[in-house]
Design an enzyme around this catalytic site. Structure first.
Site, short mmCIF file in Angstrom:
data_model
loop_
_atom_site.label_atom_id
_atom_site.label_comp_id
_atom_site.label_asym_id
_atom_site.label_seq_id
_atom_site.Cartn_x
_atom_site.Cartn_y
_atom_site.Cartn_z
N ASP A 275 0.85 -1.18 0.00
CA ASP A 275 0.00 0.00 0.00
C ASP A 275 0.90 1.25 0.00
O ASP A 275 1.88 1.32 0.75
CB ASP A 275 -0.90 -0.02 1.24
CG ASP A 275 -1.87 1.14 1.28
OD1 ASP A 275 -3.04 0.93 0.92
OD2 ASP A 275 -1.47 2.25 1.68
N ILE A 276 0.57 2.22 -0.87
CA ILE A 276 1.35 3.46 -0.92
C ILE A 276 1.08 4.26 0.36
O ILE A 276 -0.07 4.54 0.70
CB ILE A 276 0.97 4.29 -2.15
CG1 ILE A 276 1.15 3.46 -3.44
CG2 ILE A 276 1.82 5.56 -2.22
CD1 ILE A 276 0.67 4.17 -4.69
N GLU B 55 -5.14 2.35 -3.64
CA GLU B 55 -3.68 2.41 -3.69
C GLU B 55 -3.05 1.12 -3.16
O GLU B 55 -1.87 1.08 -2.83
CB GLU B 55 -3.15 3.61 -2.92
CG GLU B 55 -3.45 3.62 -1.42
CD GLU B 55 -4.77 4.30 -1.07
OE1 GLU B 55 -4.93 4.74 0.06
OE2 GLU B 55 -5.65 4.39 -1.97
#
Length: 718
Positions: A599-600, A642
């Site tokens: 996950d960003i 994301e």
């Protein structure tokens, strides 16, 4: 073959070879005893190749060995054929004089005089493929269900371990069938009989995982047993055995155990029992009912012809069992189900095993497993499970078993019954329904066949459908015949059949429709401007261009169905399919795989500060980084928002950590379009044998949560 040679060597070491004179030397009283008595022998009906019935007659290595004894002695012996437990009970009660295939045990000395062994077989542990990849002896069976034959000589020894749950069976065949169907976890059996049953029953999911230590459970030593009190008969039998020459014994070995390639059953052979053969002979014709409009699995077309996966499979089965399988046409699936319950039909080629059908049907082991999906309009959001549907209306074909499955978990689900997949999808188009639920191949086939371009597969639901052949339960032999027939077809052939219908047939149906329009254009052009060759050539070029365009659009449709539009990575549908296929492969062939959920970090700030267009660009650049730095064999996809998922095959935790660290370094060192550096958090998990996919994802998700909780830009493992 080496084991057999070793066994023969052992036998020869313990056998006493007689001189060339084959006439036993008996005392006068023994000769009188032979001439004035008829003896009864307890024999076993299902212990191939030692003792078994062939067209009602006793045959096998042991039977031939006994015939040699009779020849040497002149003894008159009649056989009473039964299962092992009943035979041993008769012998204990002194209802028979001799017993065959008995093995020595201390507890049997009180009522048995044992001959020397005439054969020894190792005992082995059988289990389903993939169930015990790291078998470490009996400790690996702790808490498991283990099948053994009733009254087997090592029962007390095994029971004294108190390690596992012993399940007792009347015979070896029942034991191996229970293992194949998952009713026990492992089975103890002698090597030769066990392998024979696997071949004759057509079972493909059983393997030998270990030979049982002979110091703990001795090899199955096959002997003759004589009543303890009958000293004279015991003496006669022993003298007769000594009179058997080595050449005579070797001849029996060659007959029953030498390799015979031309006669060895192949994987595709179908071996039916005598009862099953008689059933088919009396039955003459098997009647089937089907779902009349459920391609690619089944359809009765306008000409009344049966088509689909079910037709291909039943055609093969019909040839294998040499019995016609005929169609009883119906207009609705509910009618087919009713015909099964009223015994108008014998089988349903494509059916789901659910409790409501158990009162009238038996089911084979599933030969197809496909996920439930929901189709909605293209502008609807992703649906991750049935809970996400809420109380919105969804269509399901009436009387389909999946209604029963979904309602069991989600009683509030607002199900509207429709007559066919096409009708359900049409009602989604018109807005009457929010979605239509069916299995993925059926939905995909119909969306493409009818060019329903404004619909999409919006998500994979939490259940899989497993399809079997259903048969009437008042004729149980029919179910075993269908199971053997499916096993003889083989999993690879079944997958080929299914794959051809899901891919090639869809393309054919699309091309036929388009070809019709192309042909119509060509015909009109040809009639109008026949005399102008230049125009005809132009029309031909147009047709070629259109055909090329059609092919390109078909490829593009396949790409779009499994690709995230923004990032060009795989989407949730493709990821779900891969997780299912990899878990099956891992369970069956002991292949390892793992997943990385990443996950960003603080991605929301990008959208808030720079807008969604820049946010999309960041997602695209991020996707390129993880795709270009993963292995070519890895499946890289967008999990949602994301979040991204990497499915890494043929790997272990160490290799997965190396990949994750490599990606983390690449991400940290990249300056994105907004001039900023970004980081990502990683959750890793390695698939565990027979683990549910949801559990695997949950573990990775928990690891990702811990990575974020512990400061982000880090890797956690669960």
């Amino acid at each position: 073959m080496n084991k057999i040679i070793i066994l023969i060597t052992i036998i020869f070491n313990i056998s006493v070879c007689a001189a060339e004179d084959t006439t036993p030397l008996f005392t006068a009283s023994e000769k009188s005893y032979i001439s004035t008595h008829v003896f009864s022998l307890g024999s076993i009906a299902d212990n191939y190749p030692f003792s078994f019935t062939d067209n009602g007659k006793l045959a096998g290595f042991s039977s031939d060995y006994l015939n040699l004894i009779k020849k040497k002695s002149g003894l008159k012996i009649t056989s009473e054929i039964d299962n092992w437990s009943n035979t041993l009970t008769k012998f204990k009660a002194k209802k028979i004089d001799l017993i065959d295939l008995i093995s020595y045990s201390k507890s049997r000395e009180a009522f048995t005089n044992f001959t020397t062994p005439y054969f020894e077989i190792p005992n082995v542990v059988f289990a389903r493929k993939g169930a015990f990849n790291n078998y470490l002896g009996f400790e690996s069976l702790k808490g498991k269900k283990v099948g053994i034959t009733k009254d087997i000589y090592y029962y007390d020894t095994v029971k004294s371990l108190n390690l596992f749950d012993i399940v007792v069976f009347e015979n070896s065949k029942a034991k191996m069938q229970a293992l194949a169907y998952g009713q026990v976890d492992a089975v103890f059996n002698n090597l030769i009989t066990g392998q024979r049953i696997i071949k004759s029953f057509g079972v493909s999911n059983i393997q030998i995982i270990a030979e049982i230590d002979s110091d703990f459970i001795k090899k199955e030593d096959i002997r003759l047993g004589i009543q303890k009190e009958d000293k004279v008969l015991f003496s006669i039998i022993n003298k007769s055995i000594k009179a058997i020459s080595r050449e005579e014994y070797e001849s029996l070995i060659d007959k029953w155990f030498a390799a015979k390639p031309n006669n060895t059953p192949t994987q595709a052979d179908l071996i039916l029992s005598l009862d099953e053969e008689n059933y088919l002979k009396n039955k003459q014709v098997i009647t089937m009912c089907v779902s009349p409009d459920w391609l690619p699995f089944e359809q009765i077309d306008k000409q009344g012809v049966y088509k689909g996966v079910g037709e291909n499979i039943t055609s093969i089965i019909s040839k294998k069992i040499n019995t016609p399988i005929t169609l009883l046409p119906t207009k609705k699936w509910t009618e087919s189900l009713q015909n099964m319950r009223s015994r108008k039909c014998d089988i349903l080629p494509v059916a789901m095993d659910v409790p409501s059908r158990k009162d009238s049907m038996n089911f084979t082991v599933p030969y197809i497993s496909e996920p439930f999906v929901i189709a909605t309009k293209v502008d609807e959001l992703f649906i991750k499970d049935t809970a996400s549907i809420g109380n919105r209306k969804v269509g399901i074909v009436e009387s389909y078993a999946l209604s029963e499955v979904l309602k069991a978990d989600n009683p509030a689900l607002n199900i509207v019954q429709v007559k066919s997949t096409k009708e359900g999808l049409s009602k989604v188009q018109s807005g009457e329904l929010f979605g239509y639920i069916d299995i993925m191949p059926a939905v995909g086939y119909n969306i493409q066949k009818y060019s329903l371009v404004d619909l999409k597969i919006a998500g994979r639901l939490e259940h899989n459908v497993e399809l079997s052949i259903a048969s009437r339960n008042d004729e149980p032999l029919l179910n075993s015949i269908m199971q053997k027939a499916l096993n003889s077809i083989g999993e690879n052939k079944l997958r080929t059949i299914i794959g051809e219908w899901i891919k090639i047939k869809v393309e054919q149906s699309i091309n036929y429709v388009k070809f019709f329009y192309i042909s119509a254009i060509f015909a009109v052009a040809f009639l109008l401007i026949l005399h102008r060759s230049r125009t005809i050539k132009k029309t031909n070029r147009l047709l070629a261009s259109l055909n090329k365009e059609i092919q390109e659009k078909n490829i593009a449709l396949e790409h779009l169905a499994r690709t995230d539009k923004l990032t060009e990575l795989y989407n949730r549908v493709k990821l779900d399919e891969t997780l299912i296929s990899e878990s099956r492969r891992a369970n069956r062939f002991a292949h390892d795989f793992g997943i990385i959920l990443l996950d960003i970090d603080y991605f929301k700030k990008v959208n808030d500060e720079f807008g969604h267009q820049i946010g999309d660009k960041v997602l695209q650049e991020f996707s390129h980084i993880i795709k270009s730095n993963s292995r070519s064999t890895d499946i890289v996809g967008r999990w949602g928002g994301e979040e991204f998922l990497i499915i890494s095959t043929e790997t272990n935790l160490d290799k997965l950590l190396l990949l994750a660290n490599k990606l983390r370094d690449k991400i940290c060192g990249y300056k994105f379009i907004n001039g900023k550096y970004k980081t990502a958090s990683f959750g890793l998990s390695i698939y565990r044998k027979n683990e549910d996919i949801k559990s695997l994802i949950k573990r990775a998700d928990e690891a990702l949560y811990n990575a974020k909780k512990n400061g982000r830009n880090r890797i956690e493992v669960s």
